[in-house]
Structures are given as structure tokens and as C-alpha cells.
Enzyme design. Structure first.
Site, PDB file in Angstrom:
ATOM      1  N   TRP A   1      -4.111   8.244   9.360  1.00 57.65           N
ATOM      2  CA  TRP A   1      -5.103   7.707  10.303  1.00 57.65           C
ATOM      3  C   TRP A   1      -6.455   8.427  10.187  1.00 57.65           C
ATOM      4  CZ3 TRP A   1      -2.731   6.042  15.646  1.00 57.65           C
ATOM      5  CH2 TRP A   1      -1.556   5.309  15.430  1.00 57.65           C
TER       6      TRP A   1
ATOM      7  N   TYR B   1       0.844  -1.200   0.000  1.00 55.00           N
ATOM      8  CA  TYR B   1       0.000   0.000   0.000  1.00 55.00           C
ATOM      9  C   TYR B   1       0.877   1.247   0.000  1.00 55.00           C
ATOM     10  CZ  TYR B   1      -2.728   3.837   1.926  1.00 55.00           C
ATOM     11  OH  TYR B   1      -3.284   5.074   2.146  1.00 55.00           O
TER      12      TYR B   1
ATOM     13  N   LYS C   1       1.318   4.060  -3.061  1.00 50.66           N
ATOM     14  CA  LYS C   1       1.037   5.482  -2.857  1.00 50.66           C
ATOM     15  C   LYS C   1       2.284   6.330  -3.142  1.00 50.66           C
ATOM     16  CE  LYS C   1      -2.195   7.240  -1.512  1.00 50.66           C
ATOM     17  NZ  LYS C   1      -3.313   7.869  -2.286  1.00 50.66           N
TER      18      LYS C   1
END
Length: 231
Positions: free
Chosen positions: A96, A71, A75
């Protein structure tokens, strides 16, 4: 162009890296190419997970990314596409995230609080909870600015997932016991950075820093408890 679409299931990205990279890396490259073609300013929302968590002080925009998982890598590749193709583009890293739409950690803890008397939550990962509503206001400011390159935007303060869960549980009707566990005990497929707190220095030069994450959480919980009536 505000590009916030992403494949965000961290563990599933580890199982299906091709899909994660198709969305987060190649998909972002296509958006960047389109922005370049029409000479549009592009803001790309990225993540604290581009870092490996080896630091013990907040990460600055100039720090070199070293993703630990697919991930984060996908990105980061999206970031590179934006920075390469769009000289006036801006990569906005956040962390978060929680908000009223979609799945997130706060909603999960609220649901589990009603289902279980005790919750085991990872205590050895530290980051910056960020309220989507506060981030949206920051993005609106950044969209009309001349800021280029990379900018970190999160709510102020930091905590562990365990401390975050404690704060959430303290504001739920049913208050479960929250117990700390280690990342190893959690046994998740994807590695996570132990420390991914982001510095706000570049944003703070121009704007007021976002409120503390505990203030943001309280506002979110009040909205959940007393949703706005439909017009």
C-alpha cells in the site's frame, strides 16, 4: 542493485497479463541474471499481493504465497527468479505504498475530495499503508546488511482502505463524506486479498520498526501542504 521497477496497475495486469509478466517476472529474471554475472547483491521490491488473504494474523516471510491476481503472480515469479539466481539477494515485500511521485491512493483521495461530496471506499480489505520515504530509509539499511532471502517492511499498524481514506480526508481542506462499501460492490477486475497485513519480525530483530502509518500519513500531508522551496 536495487530493483524497484515494476508494472503495478493491478486491474490492468488482469487485462494484459502478458505485459505484467514480461515486466515483473521476465524483466526481474534478466536483472537477477545480470546481478549474478557481475556478483552484485540484489534487493528486489515485492508486494503483499503475493498472498491470498485467507489468514487473520500477519503474514510471515515463511508463509507460502498464493497470489489471487496476475499482478501478484507476476511479482511472485520475480521473487522466485531472485531467490534462485542470487543466493545473497534479498526480496523486500512491502504494501500500500504512497509517496510524492507517481500515482497512489493518498493522491487519488486528495483529488477526489475536491471533486466529489462523498466517496465510496472498500472496507473489507485490510493491509499496511507504507510511506515511500520511510521505506527508502529501510532499504538503505538493508542494502548494507547481510540479510538474505525475504524480509517484510511496511509502516507499523494496519487498516482498511475505508479507514485509510477517512484518515486522508480528515486532513484535506475539503472534507467529503467517506462511505464504506464491499469489495463485491466495488466491482474491480482483479481479486484482492481481504487481509494482507505483513509481519515485521525479521526486520525488527535488527532495526527499529517503521513508524505507525498514521504518523507517516501526517508527515506526508504536511509535506504536500508545505513543499520544500527549490534550492
Amino acid at each position: 542493485i536495487l530493483h524497484v521497477g515494476a508494472y503495478t496497475n493491478v486491474d490492468q495486469a488482469e487485462r494484459d497479463p502478458e505485459l505484467a509478466h514480461a515486466v515483473n517476472a521476465q524483466g526481474t529474471r534478466w536483472v537477477a541474471q545480470a546481478a549474478k554475472a557481475v556478483k552484485a547483491r540484489l534487493l528486489y521490491l515485492s508486494t503483499d499481493y503475493v498472498f491470498n488473504g485467507m489468514k487473520t494474523s500477519p503474514y510471515h516471510e515463511e508463509d507460502q504465497p498464493h497470489p489471487l491476481n496476475q499482478y501478484g503472480l507476476s511479482k511472485y515469479e520475480g521473487e522466485q527468479a531472485v531467490l534462485t539466481l542470487c543466493p545473497d539477494g534479498l526480496v523486500v515485500r512491502t504494501a500500500w505504498l504512497f509517496g510524492h511521485d507517481g500515482n497512489n491512493f493518498v493522491k487519488t483521495i486528495m483529488r477526489l475530495a475536491e471533486e466529489r461530496p462523498a466517496l465510496d471506499i472498500v472496507a473489507d480489505q485490510r493491509g499496511c499503508p507504507t510511506y515511500a520515504e520511510d521505506l527508502a530509509h529501510a532499504l538503505k539499511q538493508l542494502a548494507t546488511s547481510d540479510l538474505r532471502g525475504i524480509c517484510h517492511v511496511t509502516n507499523s499498524g494496519d487498516c482498511s482502505w475505508y479507514e485509510f481514506a477517512q484518515a486522508i480526508a480528515s486532513q484535506t481542506a475539503v472534507k467529503p463524506v467517506v462511505r464504506p462499501i464491499t469489495t463485491v460492490q466495488a466491482g474491480r477486475p482483479a481479486k484482492r486479498p481481504a487481509y494482507s497485513v505483513l509481519s515485521h519480525d525479521r526486520f525488527a530483530i535488527r532495526y527499529s520498526v517503521l513508524p505507525d502509518w498514521q504518523d507517516a500519513l501526517s508527515r506526508f500531508m504536511k509535506r504536500v501542504s508545505h513543499p520544500l522551496s527549490p534550492a
